[in-house]
Motif scaffolding. Structure first.
Motif, mmCIF file in Angstrom:
data_model
loop_
_atom_site.group_PDB
_atom_site.id
_atom_site.type_symbol
_atom_site.label_atom_id
_atom_site.label_comp_id
_atom_site.label_asym_id
_atom_site.label_seq_id
_atom_site.Cartn_x
_atom_site.Cartn_y
_atom_site.Cartn_z
ATOM 1 N N ILE A 43 -59.436 9.581 29.987
ATOM 2 C CA ILE A 43 -60.717 9.656 29.288
ATOM 3 C C ILE A 43 -60.956 11.084 28.798
ATOM 4 C CG2 ILE A 43 -63.221 9.430 29.555
ATOM 5 C CD1 ILE A 43 -62.689 7.182 31.524
ATOM 6 N N ASP A 44 -61.337 11.209 27.515
ATOM 7 C CA ASP A 44 -61.791 12.480 26.944
ATOM 8 C C ASP A 44 -63.313 12.521 27.059
ATOM 9 O OD1 ASP A 44 -59.292 13.649 25.878
ATOM 10 O OD2 ASP A 44 -59.275 11.859 24.626
ATOM 11 N N TYR A 45 -63.836 13.474 27.792
ATOM 12 C CA TYR A 45 -65.281 13.578 27.959
ATOM 13 C C TYR A 45 -65.761 14.936 27.452
ATOM 14 C CZ TYR A 45 -63.979 16.128 32.215
ATOM 15 O OH TYR A 45 -63.427 17.016 33.102
ATOM 16 N N LEU A 46 -67.044 14.986 27.096
ATOM 17 C CA LEU A 46 -67.621 16.199 26.513
ATOM 18 C C LEU A 46 -68.047 17.174 27.600
ATOM 19 C CD1 LEU A 46 -67.665 14.307 24.016
ATOM 20 C CD2 LEU A 46 -69.872 15.317 23.411
ATOM 21 N N THR A 47 -67.655 18.404 27.412
ATOM 22 C CA THR A 47 -68.111 19.470 28.299
ATOM 23 C C THR A 47 -69.230 20.289 27.666
ATOM 24 O OG1 THR A 47 -66.373 20.951 27.482
ATOM 25 C CG2 THR A 47 -65.875 19.630 29.435
ATOM 26 N N ASP A 48 -69.317 20.254 26.321
ATOM 27 C CA ASP A 48 -70.377 20.988 25.623
ATOM 28 C C ASP A 48 -70.459 20.479 24.187
ATOM 29 O OD1 ASP A 48 -72.441 22.709 25.203
ATOM 30 O OD2 ASP A 48 -71.315 24.543 25.598
ATOM 31 N N ILE A 49 -71.577 20.778 23.523
ATOM 32 C CA ILE A 49 -71.768 20.406 22.124
ATOM 33 C C ILE A 49 -72.598 21.492 21.443
ATOM 34 C CG2 ILE A 49 -73.807 19.002 22.665
ATOM 35 C CD1 ILE A 49 -73.059 17.182 20.347
ATOM 36 N N GLU A 50 -72.252 21.819 20.218
ATOM 37 C CA GLU A 50 -72.950 22.840 19.437
ATOM 38 C C GLU A 50 -73.140 22.344 18.009
ATOM 39 O OE1 GLU A 50 -74.275 25.499 20.589
ATOM 40 O OE2 GLU A 50 -73.326 25.644 22.573
ATOM 41 N N VAL A 51 -74.229 22.799 17.372
ATOM 42 C CA VAL A 51 -74.462 22.504 15.964
ATOM 43 C C VAL A 51 -73.667 23.492 15.127
ATOM 44 C CG1 VAL A 51 -76.185 22.462 14.109
ATOM 45 C CG2 VAL A 51 -76.737 21.504 16.357
ATOM 46 N N SER A 52 -72.882 22.961 14.172
ATOM 47 C CA SER A 52 -72.069 23.837 13.319
ATOM 48 C C SER A 52 -72.665 24.030 11.934
ATOM 49 C CB SER A 52 -70.651 23.279 13.194
ATOM 50 O OG SER A 52 -70.686 21.967 12.673
ATOM 51 N N ALA A 53 -73.348 23.001 11.389
ATOM 52 C CA ALA A 53 -73.941 23.118 10.055
ATOM 53 C C ALA A 53 -74.842 21.928 9.804
ATOM 54 C CB ALA A 53 -72.850 23.188 8.977
ATOM 55 N N GLN A 54 -75.663 22.040 8.748
ATOM 56 C CA GLN A 54 -76.504 20.927 8.337
ATOM 57 C C GLN A 54 -75.745 20.072 7.333
ATOM 58 O OE1 GLN A 54 -80.247 21.987 6.412
ATOM 59 N NE2 GLN A 54 -81.298 20.443 7.660
ATOM 60 N N ARG A 55 -75.958 18.737 7.402
ATOM 61 C CA ARG A 55 -75.259 17.835 6.489
ATOM 62 C C ARG A 55 -75.748 18.060 5.058
ATOM 63 N NH1 ARG A 55 -72.575 13.178 8.278
ATOM 64 N NH2 ARG A 55 -72.538 12.929 10.547
ATOM 65 N N ASP A 56 -74.856 17.805 4.086
ATOM 66 C CA ASP A 56 -75.209 17.933 2.671
ATOM 67 C C ASP A 56 -75.998 16.735 2.182
ATOM 68 O OD1 ASP A 56 -73.891 20.357 2.572
ATOM 69 O OD2 ASP A 56 -71.976 19.438 1.979
ATOM 70 N N ASN A 57 -75.646 15.530 2.647
ATOM 71 C CA ASN A 57 -76.255 14.303 2.142
ATOM 72 C C ASN A 57 -77.476 13.912 2.975
ATOM 73 O OD1 ASN A 57 -74.606 13.848 4.309
ATOM 74 N ND2 ASN A 57 -74.025 11.768 3.689
ATOM 75 N N LEU A 58 -78.558 14.659 2.829
ATOM 76 C CA LEU A 58 -79.758 14.401 3.616
ATOM 77 C C LEU A 58 -80.593 13.262 3.041
ATOM 78 C CD1 LEU A 58 -80.918 18.026 4.470
ATOM 79 C CD2 LEU A 58 -79.572 16.455 5.863
ATOM 80 N N ASN A 59 -80.482 13.050 1.710
ATOM 81 C CA ASN A 59 -81.284 12.011 1.058
ATOM 82 C C ASN A 59 -80.558 10.666 1.110
ATOM 83 O OD1 ASN A 59 -83.325 13.872 0.319
ATOM 84 N ND2 ASN A 59 -82.089 14.538 -1.432
ATOM 85 N N THR A 60 -80.473 10.082 2.294
ATOM 86 C CA THR A 60 -79.820 8.777 2.459
ATOM 87 C C THR A 60 -80.810 7.670 2.170
ATOM 88 O OG1 THR A 60 -80.375 8.797 4.806
ATOM 89 C CG2 THR A 60 -78.209 9.646 4.181
ATOM 90 N N PRO A 61 -80.344 6.513 1.607
ATOM 91 C CA PRO A 61 -81.258 5.394 1.322
ATOM 92 C C PRO A 61 -81.761 4.763 2.609
ATOM 93 C CG PRO A 61 -78.987 4.762 0.931
ATOM 94 C CD PRO A 61 -78.970 6.238 1.188
ATOM 95 N N GLN A 62 -82.902 4.024 2.445
ATOM 96 C CA GLN A 62 -83.478 3.355 3.605
ATOM 97 C C GLN A 62 -82.578 2.261 4.153
ATOM 98 O OE1 GLN A 62 -86.340 4.072 5.374
ATOM 99 N NE2 GLN A 62 -86.166 5.963 4.168
ATOM 100 N N LEU A 63 -81.866 1.550 3.257
ATOM 101 C CA LEU A 63 -80.924 0.510 3.672
ATOM 102 C C LEU A 63 -79.621 0.663 2.903
ATOM 103 C CD1 LEU A 63 -83.074 -2.743 3.930
ATOM 104 C CD2 LEU A 63 -81.928 -1.560 5.802
ATOM 105 N N THR A 64 -78.506 0.536 3.610
ATOM 106 C CA THR A 64 -77.194 0.636 2.990
ATOM 107 C C THR A 64 -76.370 -0.593 3.382
ATOM 108 O OG1 THR A 64 -77.267 3.045 3.164
ATOM 109 C CG2 THR A 64 -75.105 2.038 2.782
ATOM 110 N N LEU A 65 -75.700 -1.179 2.374
ATOM 111 C CA LEU A 65 -74.792 -2.292 2.666
ATOM 112 C C LEU A 65 -73.466 -1.744 3.170
ATOM 113 C CD1 LEU A 65 -75.323 -4.756 -0.338
ATOM 114 C CD2 LEU A 65 -76.009 -5.073 2.043
ATOM 115 N N TYR A 66 -72.961 -2.329 4.261
ATOM 116 C CA TYR A 66 -71.687 -1.865 4.824
ATOM 117 C C TYR A 66 -70.838 -3.078 5.193
ATOM 118 C CZ TYR A 66 -68.275 0.378 7.859
ATOM 119 O OH TYR A 66 -67.113 0.819 8.433
#
Length: 497
Positions: A430-453
Motif C-alpha cells: 500500500i502507498d499511503y500519504l505522509t504529507d500533502i502540499e498545495v503547489s498551484a491553483q488550477r487554470d480551469n476554475l470556471n467549470t460548468p454546473q453539470l458535465t456529461l461523462y
C-alpha cells in the motif's frame, strides 16, 4: 493556501528479507571408552535443532545442535546405544542494510548418512535447509486528516508479527524400570518427544507447559530387550516485550539434548535410569490491529503535491485453530515381525496458498523375519486445505498422540492426532500519504454546473471526482449510484462545486 493537517504515528514489524539456504555439516564422533567396539550399526538417526541466533547489519548467524543417536551390536551381538551432541554455527549474508528486530527460523533436515571408519569412530554427514524471515521495526508518520481536502482512506485489519524467539528449558529425571528386580545391562535405544500441553500469554510474559515422554529400550543379564516409559511435566516462563493477553502465540518444542545413564538403586541393583536434557522452544507472537491510511487526496481548484511511503501489510487475517486426525502409510524394505520402539514427530509445518503441509517423521526399531533388530526412519507429508481461496499464511502443528497398525508384511499405517494453529491473510503493498502540499491553483476554475461523462466499467467514482475537482458524494447522489465502483459503462452527470 494554508492547510489544516493532522498526522499520526505508524509502526509495524515488516518482513524485510527472506532467505532460503541449504548447507551441509560433517562430524566425526568417537565411542566413549566404557562402551564396547562396534560390529554392526543398527540405527544412526540425526536431528538438527536451532538453539539461538545473532544478527549484524548484513549477516545472520544461527547456532544449533546436532543430536546423533546410534544403536549398534558388538562382536557378541549384544546391543548398545549412545547419543552424541555436536554444536554448529552457520552464517548467511544478506545484501540489504537492515536493522533486524528479530528473525523467524525454520530448520529442516533434508537427509543424513553415516560411514563407519573403524570400530570406534563414525563419520556423519547431514544436509539442512534453513528458511529465515528477517523482520525490521518500521516507524514513521502518516497523514491522518486534512480539513481542506478530500481524502481517500484504506481500512486494514492488519496482522503483525509482534515477536519471534528461541528459548530453552532443562530437565533432570531419575526413575526405576517397571521390574524392580531387573538388572539393566545395556541401554539399547532412547526416544524422546515433547508435547505442548498449554500456553498462556500475559503482559510481557508467556507461560508454556510441556509434557516430555521418554521411552527406553534396555537389555537385561539374559540379553532380553525390555522397554520402559517415563513421562513428566516441565514449564517455562519466557519474557516477551509488549505481549498482551489478546495476542496469539505459535509454539514448537524439540528435545535438543538428551543424556541417558543407568544408576544403582538403594539395593545396589542397576535398576534406575537418569535422563538429563534440554528442550529448544521456538515461538512466534501475533497481534491484530485496526489501521486506517490515507492513500489519495485532492483539493478542489488547487493542484497538490503528495509525499508517499510504501509498505507491505498482512491484511484481513483469519485465525484457524482446530484438531485433526490423519492416517499416513509407510512401507519398509524388510518384513516387520514386531515393533519394539516407535517415535512420531512433526519436523516442519508450511502454509502456502491456503494449504497447510505437515512433514511427519516416523522412526521405529523392529524385528524382521530373521529375528534381527532393524531400524526404519522416513518423513512423509500430510496436506489439507484451510479455505478455498488462495491466501498466504503461517502456522504450526503439535502432535497430541499417535498409534499404528501393521498392514501386510512390510506396511504400516500411522494414525496421528494433532492440534494446529494458523493465520491466513492477503499480502498487500500500500502507498499511503505522509504529507500533502498545495503547489498551484488550477487554470480551469470556471467549470460548468453539470458535465456529461462517459464512464467505463470498473471505473472508480473517486477518480472521476478527482478528475473534475468535485465532491464524490455529489456524483453518487446525482446519479443514484449504489457503489463507488461503476459496474457497467454508463453516462454520468458530474456536478460542479
Amino acid at each position: 493556501m494554508e492547510l489544516c493537517k493532522e498526522f499520526k504515528s505508524i509502526c509495524s514489524n515488516v518482513n524485510k528479507k527472506r532467505l532460503n539456504e541449504n548447507f551441509e555439516l560433517d562430524f566425526q564422533v568417537n565411542l566413549p571408552q566404557y562402551l564396547d567396539d562396534i560390529e554392526k550399526i543398527i540405527k544412526c538417526s540425526v536431528k538438527n535443532v536451532v538453539t539461538n541466533y545473532e544478527c549484524s547489519d548484513t549477516k545472520i548467524t544461527i547456532h544449533g545442535k546436532t543430536l546423533i543417536n546410534i544403536t549398534y551390536l558388538n562382536c557378541d551381538m549384544c546391543s548398545f546405544s549412545n547419543i552424541f551432541e555436536e554444536e554448529f554455527s552457520k552464517s548467511f549474508d544478506f545484501d540489504d542494510d537492515i536493522t533486524v528486530a528479530f528473525a523467524q527460523i525454520q530448520l529442516n533436515t533434508k537427509y543424513s548418512n553415516f560411514r563407519l571408519i573403524n570400530q570406534r569412530r563414525i563419520d556423519i554427514h547431514t544436509a539442512l535447509n534453513a528458511r529465515i524471515c528477517l523482520y525490521a521495526r518500521e516507524t514513521g508518520k502518516c497523514l491522518s486528516n486534512c480539513k481542506n481536502a478530500f481524502v481517500k482512506e484504506c481500512s486494514l485489519q492488519r496482522l503483525d508479527n509482534k515477536n519471534c524467539g528461541i528459548s530453552s528449558c532443562e530437565f533432570d529425571e531419575i526413575f526405576s524400570v517397571a521390574n524392580n528386580n531387573a538388572q539393566i545391562k545395556n541401554i539399547v535405544n532412547s526416544f524422546g518427544v515433547c508435547i505442548i500441553d498449554d500456553k498462556k500469554i500475559i503482559k510481557d510474559k508467556m507461560l508454556i507447559k510441556m509434557k516430555v515422554e521418554i521411552s527406553i529400550l534396555y537389555s537385561d543379564d539374559d540379553n532380553n530387550i525390555e522397554k520402559c516409559m517415563h513421562s513428566f511435566s516441565v514449564s517455562k516462563i519466557i519474557d516477551i516485550d509488549d505481549s498482551l493477553e489478546d495476542d496469539k502465540v505459535f509454539v514448537t518444542a524439540d528435545i535438543s539434548g538428551l543424556y541417558v545413564k543407568t544408576k544403582a538403586n538403594t539395593d545396589n541393583i542397576l535398576n534406575d535410569i537418569e535422563i538429563v536434557g534440554n528442550i529448544a522452544i521456538n515461538y512466534q507472537v501475533y497481534s491484530i490491529s485496526e489501521e486506517s491510511l490515507i492513500t489519495d487526496s485532492y483539493i478542489p481548484y488547487f493542484l497538490t503535491k503528495a509525499d508517499t511511503e510504501k509498505s507491505v501489510f498482512k491484511n484481513m487475517p483469519v485465525y484457524y485453530y482446530d484438531d485433526r486426525t490423519d492416517e499416513i502409510n509407510f512401507e519398509c524394505d524388510k518384513n516387520i515381525i514386531e515393533i519394539i520402539d516407535l517415535k512420531t514427530e512433526i519436523e516442519n509445518t508450511v502454509v502456502e496458498e491456503s494449504q497447510m503441509t505437515l512433514f511427519v517423521k516416523l522412526s521405529f526399531l523392529y524385528y524382521d523375519d530373521a529375528s534381527q533388530i532393524c531400524f526404519f526412519e522416513k518423513t512423509e507429508k500430510v496436506t489439507f486445505t484451510l479455505c478455498d481461496e488462495k491466501f498466504d499464511g503461517e502456522g504450526v502443528a503439535n502432535i497430541l498422540f499417535s498409534d499404528y497398525v501393521i498392514k501386510g508384511t512390510n506396511k504400516l499405517t500411522l494414525r496421528i492426532s494433532y492440534v494446529y494453529n494458523a493465520y491466513l491473510y492477503k499480502t498487500e503493498t500500500i502507498d499511503y500519504l505522509t504529507d500533502i502540499e498545495v503547489s498551484a491553483q488550477r487554470d480551469n476554475l470556471n467549470t460548468p454546473q453539470l458535465t456529461l461523462y462517459f464512464a467505463d466499467a470498473d471505473e472508480s467514482v473517486w477518480d472521476i471526482a478527482k478528475k473534475f475537482s468535485t465532491d464524490m458524494s455529489l456524483i453518487i447522489e446525482e446519479n443514484n449510484l449504489s457503489s463507488q465502483i461503476i459496474e457497467n459503462k454508463m453516462v454520468l452527470l458530474v456536478p460542479g462545486m
